[in-house]
Design an enzyme around this catalytic site. Structure first.
Site, PDB file in Angstrom:
ATOM      1  N   ALA A  53       0.819  -1.214   0.000  1.00 36.21           N
ATOM      2  CA  ALA A  53       0.000   0.000   0.000  1.00 36.21           C
ATOM      3  C   ALA A  53       0.853   1.264   0.000  1.00 36.21           C
ATOM      4  CB  ALA A  53      -0.955   0.001   1.191  1.00 36.21           C
ATOM      5  N   THR A  54       2.030   1.212   0.583  1.00 36.79           N
ATOM      6  CA  THR A  54       2.904   2.396   0.566  1.00 36.79           C
ATOM      7  C   THR A  54       3.206   2.777  -0.878  1.00 36.79           C
ATOM      8  OG1 THR A  54       3.913   1.792   2.672  1.00 36.79           O
ATOM      9  CG2 THR A  54       5.150   3.320   1.277  1.00 36.79           C
ATOM     10  N   ASN A  70      -5.892   3.108  10.459  1.00 34.08           N
ATOM     11  CA  ASN A  70      -5.046   2.056  11.007  1.00 34.08           C
ATOM     12  C   ASN A  70      -4.831   2.173  12.513  1.00 34.08           C
ATOM     13  OD1 ASN A  70      -3.610   4.346   9.707  1.00 34.08           O
ATOM     14  ND2 ASN A  70      -1.900   3.534  10.890  1.00 34.08           N
ATOM     15  N   GLN A 108      -6.352  -1.196   5.358  1.00 36.73           N
ATOM     16  CA  GLN A 108      -6.954  -1.851   6.520  1.00 36.73           C
ATOM     17  C   GLN A 108      -8.353  -2.390   6.222  1.00 36.73           C
ATOM     18  OE1 GLN A 108      -5.567  -2.409   9.504  1.00 36.73           O
ATOM     19  NE2 GLN A 108      -3.737  -1.141   9.357  1.00 36.73           N
ATOM     20  N   ALA A 112      -1.693  -6.886   1.049  1.00 35.73           N
ATOM     21  CA  ALA A 112      -2.075  -8.250   1.433  1.00 35.73           C
ATOM     22  C   ALA A 112      -1.836  -8.546   2.915  1.00 35.73           C
ATOM     23  CB  ALA A 112      -1.299  -9.261   0.592  1.00 35.73           C
ATOM     24  N   THR A 167       9.491  -7.259 -12.642  1.00 34.12           N
ATOM     25  CA  THR A 167       8.989  -8.615 -12.824  1.00 34.12           C
ATOM     26  C   THR A 167       7.948  -8.947 -11.769  1.00 34.12           C
ATOM     27  OG1 THR A 167      11.073  -9.309 -13.779  1.00 34.12           O
ATOM     28  CG2 THR A 167       9.666 -11.061 -12.901  1.00 34.12           C
ATOM     29  N   CYS A 203       4.792   2.241  12.486  1.00 34.21           N
ATOM     30  CA  CYS A 203       5.876   3.099  12.026  1.00 34.21           C
ATOM     31  C   CYS A 203       6.150   4.224  13.009  1.00 34.21           C
ATOM     32  CB  CYS A 203       5.547   3.680  10.651  1.00 34.21           C
ATOM     33  SG  CYS A 203       3.810   3.968  10.405  1.00 34.21           S
TER      34      CYS A 203
HETATM   35  C1  LIG Z   1      -0.168  -0.784   6.629  1.00 39.23           C
HETATM   36  C2  LIG Z   1      -0.719   0.418   5.985  1.00 39.23           C
HETATM   37  C3  LIG Z   1      -0.074   1.009   4.892  1.00 39.23           C
HETATM   38  C4  LIG Z   1       1.244   0.495   4.360  1.00 39.23           C
HETATM   39  O1  LIG Z   1       1.048  -0.700   3.679  1.00 39.23           O
HETATM   40  P1  LIG Z   1       2.308  -1.568   3.213  1.00 39.23           P
HETATM   41  O2  LIG Z   1       1.698  -2.600   2.361  1.00 39.23           O
HETATM   42  O3  LIG Z   1       2.901  -2.106   4.473  1.00 39.23           O
HETATM   43  O4  LIG Z   1       3.227  -0.681   2.481  1.00 39.23           O
HETATM   44  C5  LIG Z   1      -0.661   2.101   4.305  1.00 39.23           C
HETATM   45  N1  LIG Z   1      -1.817   2.602   4.766  1.00 39.23           N
HETATM   46  C6  LIG Z   1      -2.465   2.056   5.803  1.00 39.23           C
HETATM   47  C7  LIG Z   1      -3.761   2.640   6.253  1.00 39.23           C
HETATM   48  C8  LIG Z   1      -1.936   0.957   6.454  1.00 39.23           C
HETATM   49  O5  LIG Z   1      -2.568   0.445   7.490  1.00 39.23           O
END
Ligand SMILES: *Cc1c(COP(=O)(O)O)cnc(C)c1O
Length: 384
Positions: free
Chosen positions: A74-75, A154, A182, A203, A243, A329
Site C-alpha cells: 500500500a505504501t 489504522n 486496513q 495483502a 517482474t 511506524c
Molecule cells: C499498513 C498500511 C499502509 C502500508 O502498507 P504496506 O503494504 O505495508 O506498504 C498504508 N496505509 C495504511 C492505512 C496501512 O494500514
C-alpha cells in the site's frame, strides 16, 4: 522457551493464513516462470495464475482486471496514486486534499509534493474521527486534482463515508483516491458504488504475505491518467515496471478471497470480542474510546487511559500482550500519535492509549486475559 505474548497488533500486520501459504507454494518451485515470458509454457503458467489473481482482486472491489496495477504494497500504491496524479494533471491544477488522520504513506508523499510547489489541504476530523462532508465540500477548488481519504484508519479503525465523498468529488470532476490497506477483506468496498477512482490495497493486513499490494486505477468514466514512478520493462501497462512476483500475487488473491468469503461471520465474531474487551475495560474509571463507537473496523479498539504514563503502561503489559499505542511506524519514534492528536488529545493522553487489533485467531479466553492484565496494570500505575 517462555510463552509468547498474546498477539493483538493486527493493524501492524497479520500472520499468513496456512491456506494462503498452501496456494503460494507451487509458484516458488514448480510454476516459477516469469509471467512476462510468453514464448513457453513456464511463462504461460505463471501468466495464467497472475491473470486469475487479478480477476479475483478486481471482483473483490467491483472493478475489472485491467484496472489492477500490482505493487509492493500500500505504501507504493499510495505513492503511485498521489505522485502519479500530481505529475499527470500538473497542467490542470496543483491542489490536493487529504485528512490529518491519514497514514504516513499518504501524508509523506503529500508533504513531498508541497516541496515541489503543490498545495495540500489537510482536513481536520470531528471528535469521532470522521471527516465532516461540509468541510470537505468547501475545501474543493477548481484547481483541486485529487482528494485522498482512507477507507479505514489504522489506529482508531474509523470507516470514512467513502460513497458520500466519492459523490462530492464526482460532482466536481475531481479524482478520488482511497487508502484501503486496513479495509480490504474486512468491510465491503465497491469502486463503482463509492465513486472511487484510485484504491490502494495490501495483502499483509488480511492474512496474506508482506511485500505485495495493488493500486486500482479507473479506466473509464473517467479514464485516470497516471505518471509511472518506477520505470523499466513497461509491466502493468507501463504504470509499474518490475517482474511480477507470482507467489505473492497468488497469495494476495487467496487472502482477499478468504477474507471476502468469511467477512460477515468473522466481522460479527470480532465485533462481539471487541465489545467484550471494551465492556471489561470500562470497569476502570477514566477510560476513553477513541473513534466512532460503531462506524469502525470490527477488530479495532483504541482506548485512552487518563492519569497513567503511556510508556509504563506498554512496559507493564509487554509480557502478556503484543500491541502498540499507535501505528507501527510511529512506535519507533517518540512523537505522540498524530491521529489521536487530530481527535483533540493532548500529548499525555495520546501516549496513554492502547490500540487493540483483534484477528482471525483471537479467542475469548485471550480477550479476558488481556482485559484483566490491562485493568490490573492501569490500577497499579494509578496508585503509584
Ligand atoms: C499498513 C498500511 C499502509 C502500508 O502498507 P504496506 O503494504 O505495508 O506498504 C498504508 N496505509 C495504511 C492505512 C496501512 O494500514
Amino acid at each position: 522457551m517462555a510463552q509468547r505474548p498474546i498477539y493483538l497488533d493486527s493493524h501492524a500486520t497479520t500472520p499468513v493464513d496456512p491456506r494462503v501459504v498452501e496456494a503460494m507454494l507451487p509458484f516458488f518451485t514448480e510454476h516459477f516462470g516469469n509471467p512476462a515470458s510468453l514464448t513457453h509454457s513456464y511463462g504461460w503458467e505463471a501468466e495464467a495464475a497472475v491473470q486469475q489473481a487479478r480477476e479475483t482482486l478486481a471482483t473483490a472491489i467491483n472493478a475489472s482486471p485491467e484496472e489492477i496495477v500490482l505493487t509492493s504494497g500500500a505504501t507504493e500504491a499510495n505513492n503511485l496514486a498521489i505522485k502519479g496524479v500530481a505529475e499527470a494533471y500538473f497542467a490542470k491544477g496543483r491542489h490536493m486534499i487529504t485528512v490529518q488522520t491519514e497514514h504516513n504513506a499518504v501524508l509523506d508523499p503529500c508533504a513531498y509534493l508541497e516541496t515541489l510547489g503543490f498545495e495540500v489541504t489537510y482536513l481536520p476530523v470531528q471528535a469521532d474521527g470522521l471527516v465532516d462532508l461540509d468541510t470537505l465540500a468547501k475545501a474543493l477548488r477548481d484547481d483541486t486534482v485529487l482528494v485522498s481519504v482512507m477507507a479505514a484508519n489504522n489506529e482508531i479503525g474509523v470507516l470514512q463515508p467513502l460513497a458520500e465523498i466519492g459523490a462530492l468529488c464526482r460532482d466536481r470532476a475531481i479524482l478520488f483516491h482511497s487508502d484501503a490497506a486496513q479495509a480490504i477483506g474486512k468491510v465491503p468496498l465497491d469502486v463503482q458504488a463509492m465513486g472511487i477512482d484510485l484504491l490502494s490495497l495490501t495483502a499483509h493486513k488480511v492474512y496474506g504475505p508482506k511485500g505485495i499490494g495493488a493500486l486500482y486505477v479507473r479506466r473509464r468514466n473517467p479514464r485516470v491518467q497516471l505518471a509511472a514512478q518506477l520505470h523499466g520493462g513497461g509491466h502493468e501497462r507501463g504504470m509499474r515496471s518490475g517482474t511480477l512476483y507470482t507467489p505473492q500475487i497468488v497469495g494476495f488473491a487467496k487472502a482477499v478471497e478468504l477474507g471476502l468469503g468469511e467477512m460477515e461471520p468473522e466481522g460479527q465474531r470480532l465485533t462481539t470480542l471487541r465489545d467484550r474487551l471494551w465492556d471489561q475495560l470500562q470497569s476502570l474509571a477514566g477510560v476513553h474510546l477513541n473513534g466512532h463507537p460503531s462506524q469502525r473496523l470490527p477488530g479495532n479498539l483504541n482506548v485512552s487511559f487518563t492519569g497513567v504514563d503511556g510508556q509504563a503502561l506498554l512496559l507493564g503489559l509487554r509480557s502478556t500482550v503484543a500491541l502498540s499505542s499507535g501505528a507501527a511506524c510511529s512506535t519507533a519514534s517518540t512523537a505522540p500519535s498524530h491521529v489521536l492528536k487530530a481527535l483533540g488529545h493532548d500529548d499525555a493522553l495520546a501516549y496513554a492509549s492502547l490500540r487493540f487489533g483483534l484477528g482471525r485467531w483471537t479467542t475469548e479466553a485471550e480477550i479476558d486475559q488481556v482485559a484483566a492484565a490491562v485493568v490490573t496494570t492501569v490500577q497499579a500505575l494509578r496508585t503509584k
